[in-house]
Motif scaffolding. Sequence first.
Motif, short mmCIF file in Angstrom:
data_model
loop_
_atom_site.label_atom_id
_atom_site.label_comp_id
_atom_site.label_asym_id
_atom_site.label_seq_id
_atom_site.Cartn_x
_atom_site.Cartn_y
_atom_site.Cartn_z
N PHE A 2 0.84 -1.20 0.00
CA PHE A 2 0.00 0.00 0.00
C PHE A 2 0.88 1.26 0.00
O PHE A 2 0.63 2.22 -0.74
CB PHE A 2 -0.91 -0.04 1.23
CG PHE A 2 -1.76 1.19 1.38
CD1 PHE A 2 -2.84 1.41 0.56
CD2 PHE A 2 -1.46 2.13 2.36
CE1 PHE A 2 -3.62 2.55 0.69
CE2 PHE A 2 -2.23 3.27 2.50
CZ PHE A 2 -3.31 3.48 1.67
N ILE A 3 1.93 1.20 0.84
CA ILE A 3 2.84 2.36 0.93
C ILE A 3 3.55 2.56 -0.42
O ILE A 3 3.72 3.70 -0.87
CB ILE A 3 3.85 2.17 2.09
CG1 ILE A 3 3.09 2.19 3.42
CG2 ILE A 3 4.93 3.24 2.08
CD1 ILE A 3 3.87 1.70 4.61
N LEU A 5 2.40 1.86 -3.35
CA LEU A 5 1.42 2.44 -4.28
C LEU A 5 1.29 3.95 -4.06
O LEU A 5 1.33 4.74 -5.02
CB LEU A 5 0.06 1.75 -4.07
CG LEU A 5 -1.05 2.19 -5.03
CD1 LEU A 5 -0.91 1.50 -6.35
CD2 LEU A 5 -2.42 1.87 -4.45
N VAL A 6 1.19 4.34 -2.80
CA VAL A 6 1.07 5.77 -2.47
C VAL A 6 2.32 6.51 -2.94
O VAL A 6 2.25 7.59 -3.54
CB VAL A 6 0.84 5.97 -0.95
CG1 VAL A 6 0.83 7.45 -0.59
CG2 VAL A 6 -0.47 5.33 -0.52
N LEU A 7 3.48 5.91 -2.69
CA LEU A 7 4.74 6.54 -3.09
C LEU A 7 4.83 6.69 -4.62
O LEU A 7 5.29 7.72 -5.11
CB LEU A 7 5.93 5.71 -2.59
CG LEU A 7 6.32 5.92 -1.13
CD1 LEU A 7 7.42 4.95 -0.72
CD2 LEU A 7 6.79 7.35 -0.88
N TYR A 9 2.32 6.96 -6.76
CA TYR A 9 1.41 8.03 -7.18
C TYR A 9 2.02 9.41 -6.84
O TYR A 9 1.94 10.34 -7.63
CB TYR A 9 0.06 7.86 -6.48
CG TYR A 9 -0.94 7.09 -7.30
CD1 TYR A 9 -0.92 5.69 -7.31
CD2 TYR A 9 -1.89 7.72 -8.08
CE1 TYR A 9 -1.83 4.97 -8.05
CE2 TYR A 9 -2.80 7.01 -8.83
CZ TYR A 9 -2.77 5.64 -8.82
OH TYR A 9 -3.67 4.93 -9.57
N LEU A 10 2.60 9.49 -5.66
CA LEU A 10 3.20 10.75 -5.21
C LEU A 10 4.34 11.16 -6.13
O LEU A 10 4.45 12.33 -6.54
CB LEU A 10 3.73 10.56 -3.78
CG LEU A 10 3.87 11.82 -2.93
CD1 LEU A 10 2.51 12.44 -2.67
CD2 LEU A 10 4.56 11.50 -1.61
N ILE A 36 -5.89 11.66 -6.80
CA ILE A 36 -6.28 11.10 -5.50
C ILE A 36 -7.46 10.12 -5.68
O ILE A 36 -7.50 9.06 -5.06
CB ILE A 36 -6.62 12.23 -4.49
CG1 ILE A 36 -5.33 12.94 -4.10
CG2 ILE A 36 -7.31 11.69 -3.23
CD1 ILE A 36 -5.51 14.24 -3.35
N LEU A 39 -6.01 7.03 -6.91
CA LEU A 39 -5.25 6.38 -5.83
C LEU A 39 -6.18 5.65 -4.86
O LEU A 39 -5.93 4.50 -4.47
CB LEU A 39 -4.40 7.42 -5.08
CG LEU A 39 -3.67 6.95 -3.83
CD1 LEU A 39 -2.63 5.89 -4.17
CD2 LEU A 39 -2.99 8.11 -3.11
N ILE A 40 -7.30 6.31 -4.51
CA ILE A 40 -8.25 5.69 -3.57
C ILE A 40 -8.81 4.39 -4.15
O ILE A 40 -8.84 3.35 -3.50
CB ILE A 40 -9.38 6.68 -3.21
CG1 ILE A 40 -8.82 7.83 -2.36
CG2 ILE A 40 -10.52 5.99 -2.46
CD1 ILE A 40 -9.75 8.99 -2.16
N SER A 42 -7.50 2.52 -6.53
CA SER A 42 -6.43 1.52 -6.63
C SER A 42 -6.15 0.89 -5.27
O SER A 42 -5.96 -0.32 -5.17
CB SER A 42 -5.14 2.14 -7.16
OG SER A 42 -5.37 2.86 -8.30
N ALA A 43 -6.13 1.74 -4.24
CA ALA A 43 -5.85 1.24 -2.89
C ALA A 43 -6.95 0.28 -2.43
O ALA A 43 -6.66 -0.77 -1.85
CB ALA A 43 -5.74 2.41 -1.92
#
Lengths: 66, 364
Positions: A2-3, A5-7, A9-10, A36, A39-40, A42-43
């Motif tokens: 998860f982290i 994925l966020v990274l 996208y960031l 965002i 991202l939501i 995908s998460a």
Amino acid sequence: MFILLVLAYLLVGCAEVFLWETKDIRKIGLFGTLLIGSLILSALMLLGVDIPSPTGFFEKLILSLS
Amino acid sequence: MKAEVISEQQGISIVLLFILGNALIISIGAQAKSDIWLAVLIAIGMAIPVLTLYARLHYLLPGMDLFDILQYGFGSVIGRITGLIYVWFAFHLGSRVLRNFGEFIITVGLEETPQLLPISILAILCLWCVKEGLEVLGRFSNFFTRFVVIMVLGTSLLLLTEVDFSNLSPFLYHGMAPVTTAAFKILTFPFTETVIFTMVFSNFQKKSSPYKIYLIGLILGGLILFITITNEVLVLGSELYETSYFPGYRAVQRINIRNFIQRLEILAGVTFLISGFVQLSICLLATCKGLAKVLNFDDYRFIVTPTTFLMVTMSILIYNSIIEMNRWAVEIWPVYAAPFQLGIPVVLWLACELKMKLKGEYPA
């Protein structure tokens, strides 16, 4: 995961905005909102949450009409 | 927004590849059984006035795309709301194309690969192409159209040894009803999906270009589709054509000339890849352009990346299985798409004609 994925996208988001010639706040707002949103979704998919199909509503509507 | 002008030849190539896109691999109009060839011809005939209407909108209001025309015809508020609905339509169509591509790859080749991988790779290529603009896509289409046409017609010729003409009989055994229903379905998928071009095209080299681009693109694309579908039914038979998820691929698998020319199904895959790429790029371009126009931005390129990400996510969420995907394409899509492809454009055309007549702005 998860982290990561966020990274990812960031990283994509920041790199893209950094490369823009003019950094208009409205453009950044729309860009961020879409990113965002993606991202939501995908998460949620990554976490295995059962998300109903966005087209299911149309399907039900059309089948009820026919 | 910078005006992007494409030549007539490029426009025709894009329309042709767009029409072939998904229709080359998915079984369309299967309920017409052995009369499918007739359904395709009727659908082409039905599509001509609809595409003439799309071209007329461009002719009446040169330099404008659908989002501008909607605001001209319906006023600012209703025009923007309708524009947003069209943005959704383009986004949804793009997600469908992407998912079809993913299912195709997973079913025929990479069975163990996560679907997200081929979908993401194609989406990233389209992202790049859309960022470069319509002119680049036009040049790409112009170059690859010959390749696609040669491959489609070439494989059809090589399949002649497998053809069984009894697959086209009996003629009209179930009457005209299934044929007309199938023709309407073929009309909405793929012919009048070209409504997407009204969102993408705005500037043409000549005033008469819209008519040429839409109609020549439709007739060429329609004829190639007619040859392909008829050939598939001749080779596979109407039952197998109906039950196969990817009949085009399955038919090409049968090519075997003296154990020398065989395994040409990869050509079907490459053809679909090229036409699917063009179709997806156009959908992505229409979505981004529409969103930027509706929200009053001067450029669309800045939202291409997040929109592509959203489209990839949507393509995974949209169906639970290949069965659902096929059911949507055959049963739901024609009813769902008809208002976007036929209803709203007709009302818009009438509104524009009336408004122009009242204002005395009629083109010479």
